[in-house]
Design an enzyme around this catalytic site. Structure first.
Site, mmCIF file in Angstrom:
data_model
loop_
_atom_site.group_PDB
_atom_site.id
_atom_site.type_symbol
_atom_site.label_atom_id
_atom_site.label_comp_id
_atom_site.label_asym_id
_atom_site.label_seq_id
_atom_site.Cartn_x
_atom_site.Cartn_y
_atom_site.Cartn_z
ATOM 1 C CD GLU A 303 40.504 67.583 102.628
ATOM 2 O OE1 GLU A 303 41.359 66.729 102.977
ATOM 3 O OE2 GLU A 303 39.288 67.420 102.768
ATOM 4 C CG ASP A 345 81.603 58.748 79.860
ATOM 5 O OD1 ASP A 345 81.836 57.816 79.071
ATOM 6 O OD2 ASP A 345 82.198 59.829 79.837
ATOM 7 C CG ASP A 616 82.834 63.392 84.963
ATOM 8 O OD1 ASP A 616 82.726 63.189 83.729
ATOM 9 O OD2 ASP A 616 83.799 62.977 85.644
ATOM 10 C CG ASP A 620 79.224 63.292 80.160
ATOM 11 O OD1 ASP A 620 79.214 62.546 79.163
ATOM 12 O OD2 ASP A 620 80.063 63.218 81.069
ATOM 13 C CG ASN A 684 34.338 58.960 104.426
ATOM 14 O OD1 ASN A 684 33.991 57.863 104.864
ATOM 15 N ND2 ASN A 684 35.289 59.686 104.988
ATOM 16 C CG ASN A 709 37.685 64.654 104.432
ATOM 17 O OD1 ASN A 709 38.020 63.510 104.180
ATOM 18 N ND2 ASN A 709 36.467 65.092 104.210
ATOM 19 C CG ASP A 713 44.015 65.137 104.603
ATOM 20 O OD1 ASP A 713 44.072 63.937 104.325
ATOM 21 O OD2 ASP A 713 43.357 65.954 103.945
#
Length: 887
Positions: A303, A345, A616, A620, A684, A709, A713
């Site tokens: 969840e 590069d 850079d 590029d 489960n 649950n 969690d």
């Protein structure tokens, strides 16, 4: 205003055909720019200039919406409504009980608040990082020139442009001086276009991207200066219009998330109807069965998955920030961690950032100050993007005893025009006015490119005609230097009469003067960094526009395999199938155009690789956009930084290696939660399906299943701070629905074996022992108490086994002592188990439909947990041997 009711694209066409004065009149703009009132009005009418997917920049209300409006929350809300109807509205006054409604709504609020708080913390951390590399734009407002964030621009703003910048919005140019731009991100073409302020005669025969007086968002200013009025911002721009499609093609994060979601949906579709039908038939209460099947749907899903993913990514990006790596696009973390090919590069990455001018030579290789003077003037007046070579040449102005000479050159000789560098011509030319002499064109660039434009050579004042087809003479001088790893540029000139404008046709019949020679030493740290990347199973490929011999020299010094090397020209001669094979075998590519760099990256991705590109410069941009993750540095051009997903605060492969490690650790912890929780939940639900067919009551109430649950969690929220085994982050990882389904099907049913044993113990031993008889022989009230005791027993067994197995399945190590969870995980999960167990013995247990159990139950629980852990350990050994991985 006349612009409100037309589309942004129509607005571009409209003002491309109009004079600048009409633009000022229609937008009511004064020379000093917009007023504050106009700014607010424009932002309200046309929106903001935000199109970046880099960081999760959302308002507080958007975060609230994401936290509380999601499938899990919707199902909880539906359950609350149904519970309210069944427990309150349809019951008599004496039988009304709103406890379930209160608890379900509390769960909804708690889960939403936890996610909201976590996302706000992540957002603040991200905002702090992004301020370090925020790009700004020069704008005129209320009579002042200001530097503001590009995201604050509005339609009608007056923006200033200069070389190296990225155009921040769609602009109608009102000033342009030698303004050349690249529209590679929009058109995929690497050629450079000159822009001007002239109104178009017609817009019907010209494609929108060819409008000469419009600068489009995403374009890069290669050279010159300009000024423009903003006509469109954000998603309304030409670039913003297709950015969403570009994102989908670029990143594999959403693809992986969708594959995970579909696996869970398929399990849900298969199991939930079975639970509903079986429970309805065996219990006869279809409404309760419907509620329970809804809770099963929720129970099968992790969840808090979005929250845990966000926490892992935020924690990872924060850790990477401490390692001098700023993650602009948090979703790129997955691509960063799964990257198995890194394209770089050469200049500044494998070599040092400081290029040194070693020699200035005539055509026979002798030192020539005339060559140096011409090269200096070319670099001095070049208004393109700053580069290492020009900077090295300009440093000669500080040569002892020659400061006045170079100062005088700059004072007496004036520039009339220029043609900036582009990857078609591979050279730059300037037109200069020399007092009491003719005007001169000086050209500097790639040796072969300049030589092909020359008709004469000059040596010690003599000018001789040459045969351009015979380049052996120049290569006799040049090749020896390039083989030593030096970069060589040719310098040529041509006198012209009174010419004041420069065209590409003028770069012909030049006189070759000589060469300027540079040395860019390999970085001392590069070799060790390359070895570390190899150990992380990241293959490094060099993609450079530099000469083949120079590239070979540098790569050999760094121990990079150079047996397979291809030039851009050689790549073009291959068929498509041959190219796909060549990009796999080849480690070094030289003499590439920007378009060829991006083409190689796309081919690597087609071959199934997760590809990163470190660059850079302006050349590029196309490659950074084509890669799964674009990487740049804080000293890069503004355009490169804006295009990047990840920014390195230091251009060093060692920094990148540390960033990759942190990215993989964050991703590994995310995978732990998804796989362990999903398989546990599946176990489960599988147990519920089996139990529902035989038990005369539900094995757990819908409320208890949801609560189980949710609590599990919440305990798992500590996983982002968990340790990660070295053997996990040493290799790239990817998330796949296929492997998740396999993991769920294998480990989920294992827990069901012990759930069934628990069911049997509770139904046939514990509950009858406490209540004095079997379920069928008891009264209705005692049967209810029987069910409550049963629910409590399974609630505790399920919680204990889920949490302890989390510790077992979080690592490939067979013993958890060899790879213990972090202190935070141990502390929170241990405290959580004790608290949840203690709740059974408090008054709160009644509200949850639970009851106290005798202490001897925990003897059975201990034996069950021990047996379960032994079985999972053996199963884990077999699983790893078969599939060679766990997570």
């Amino acid at each position: 205003m006349g612009t409100i009711h037309i589309s942004p694209h129509e607005r571009l066409k409209k003002y491309a055909l109009k004079d600048i004065d009409e633009l000022y009149n229609d937008f009511h703009i004064k020379e000093g720019g917009l007023t504050q009132e106009q700014i607010e009005q424009m932002r309200k009418q046309h929106g903001s200039n935000h199109v970046s997917y880099s960081l999760q920049v959302h308002s507080f209300f958007q975060r609230i919406k994401r936290a509380f409006i999601n499938p899990f929350s919707v199902i909880l809300f539906v359950l609350a409504i149904v519970s309210f109807i069944t427990d309150v509205c349809l019951k008599s006054n004496s039988g009304r009980n709103g406890t379930s409604v209160v608890i379900i709504l509390s769960m909804l609020i708690i889960s939403g608040m936890v996610r909201l708080i976590q996302e706000r913390k992540a957002g603040h951390a991200a905002d702090t990082l992004i301020q370090q590399i925020k790009t700004t734009v020069s704008v005129y407002r209320q009579g002042q020139q200001l530097e503001i964030s590009s995201e604050e621009l509005v339609v009608g703003d007056t923006v200033s442009l200069s070389a190296g910048e990225r155009v921040p919005a769609d602009l109608r140019l009102i000033e342009a001086q030698d303004l050349f731009v690249s529209q590679a991100l929009l058109t995929g073409e690497s050629n450079v276009l000159e822009k001007n302020t002239n109104r178009l005669a017609s817009a019907t025969q010209i494609p929108l991207d060819r409008f000469s007086n419009i600068a489009f968002m995403g374009s890069s200013v290669i050279s010159g200066e300009g000024k423009g009025i903003v006509l469109a911002v954000g998603g309304s721009t030409v670039y913003g219009g297709y950015l969403s499609e570009l994102q989908r093609n670029k990143h594999s994060f959403d693809t992986g998330a969708n594959s995970i979601a579909w696996v869970l949906i398929r399990f849900m579709v298969a199991l939930v109807p079975v639970v509903f039908v079986v429970s309805g038939i065996t219990k006869g209460d279809w409404l309760t069965s419907f509620l329970f099947s809804l809770s099963v749907a929720v129970g099968l899903t992790p969840e808090l998955l979005p929250m845990v993913i966000n926490a892992c990514l935020a924690k990872g990006s924060s850790a990477m920030g401490e390692k001098q790596t700023i993650v602009k696009n948090i979703n790129a973390m997955q691509s960063f961690g799964s990257m198995d090919v890194l394209c770089v590069d050469k200049t500044g990455t494998l070599t040092g950032d400081e290029v040194i001018l070693e020699y200035y030579l005539d055509i026979l290789g002798e030192e020539s100050r005339e060559v140096l003077d011409c090269a200096y003037l070319n670099s001095f007046y070049h208004t393109g993007v700053a580069n290492h070579l020009d900077q090295a040449i300009l440093k000669c102005s500080s040569m002892p005893g020659r400061e006045n000479h170079f100062f005088s050159l700059g004072e007496t000789i004036q520039k009339l025009d220029e043609l900036p560098f582009d990857y078609e011509r591979k050279c730059v030319s300037v037109l200069l006015s020399v007092p009491e002499k003719e005007n001169y064109i000086i050209t500097k660039g790639d040796v072969d490119s300049v030589y092909s434009r020359c008709q004469y050579v000059q040596h010690k004042g003599q000018t001789l005609k040459i045969d351009t087809a015979d380049s052996g003479g120049i290569h006799a001088i040049v090749d020896e230097m390039t083989e030593d790893g030096m970069k060589v540029l040719a310098v040529a000139y041509k006198p012209v009469s009174s010419q004041s404008r420069l065209q590409m046709e003028d770069e012909a019949e030049l006189i070759l003067l000589g060469y300027v020679v540079f040395f860019d030493a390999p970085k001392s740290s590069a070799a060790s960094a390359l070895q570390k990347l190899e150990q992380l199973h990241v293959q490094v490929k060099v993609l450079t526009g530099d000469q083949k011999s120079v590239t070979l020299s540098i790569c050999r010094r760094l121990g990079i395999e150079t047996e397979h090397i291809l030039t851009g020209e050689e790549m073009e001669e291959l068929s498509e199938d041959e190219q796909l094979l060549a990009v796999e075998k080849t480690t070094v590519f030289s003499q590439l155009s920007p378009g060829q760099k991006s083409q190689i990256i796309r081919m690597l991705r087609e071959n199934g690789h997760a590809v990163g590109f470190l660059g850079d410069g302006m050349n590029d941009l196309a490659a950074m956009t084509a890669a799964d993750v674009g990487i740049s540095v804080d000293t890069a051009t503004q355009a490169a930084k804006e295009s990047a997903d990840v920014i390195l605060l230091k251009k060093d492969l060692n920094v990148l290696e540390q960033g990759i490690l942190e990215g993989r650790k964050a991703f590994a912890n995310m995978l732990k939660y998804i796989r362990i929780t999903a398989s546990s939940n599946f176990g489960n639900i599988f147990s519920i399906v089996l139990a529902s067919a035989f038990l005369p009551f539900l094995p757990m109430t819908a409320l208890q299943l949801l609560l189980l649950n949710l609590l599990y969690d919440i305990l798992c929220m500590t996983l982002p701070w968990d340790r990660v085994d070295a053997d996990v982050y040493e290799k790239p990882s990817e998330w796949s629905g296929k492997t998740l389904g396999r993991f769920m099907r294998f480990f989920g049913p294992l827990s069901s074996l012990f759930d069934l044993a628990t069911f049997a113990f509770l139904y046939f031993i514990l509950c009858p022992a406490l209540l004095g008889d079997n379920f069928t022989e008891l009264s209705s009230a005692m049967q209810s108490q029987f069910a409550i005791l049963f629910h409590t027993g399974w609630f505790l067994e399920s919680m204990w086994t889920q949490v302890l197995i989390l510790h077992l399945l979080r690592t490939k190590q067979l013993s958890i002592l060899r790879s213990r969870a972090s202190g935070v995980v141990w502390l929170v999960t241990s405290a959580g188990l004790l608290i949840l167990t203690a709740i059974v013995y408090t008054p709160a247990a009644h509200l949850l439909g639970l009851a106290p159990l005798p202490l001897w139950y925990f003897g059975f629980l201990a034996v069950t947990i021990l047996a379960y852990m032994l079985l999972v350990t053996a199963a884990k050994r077999w699983y790893i041997q078969k599939y060679h991985t766990l997570l």
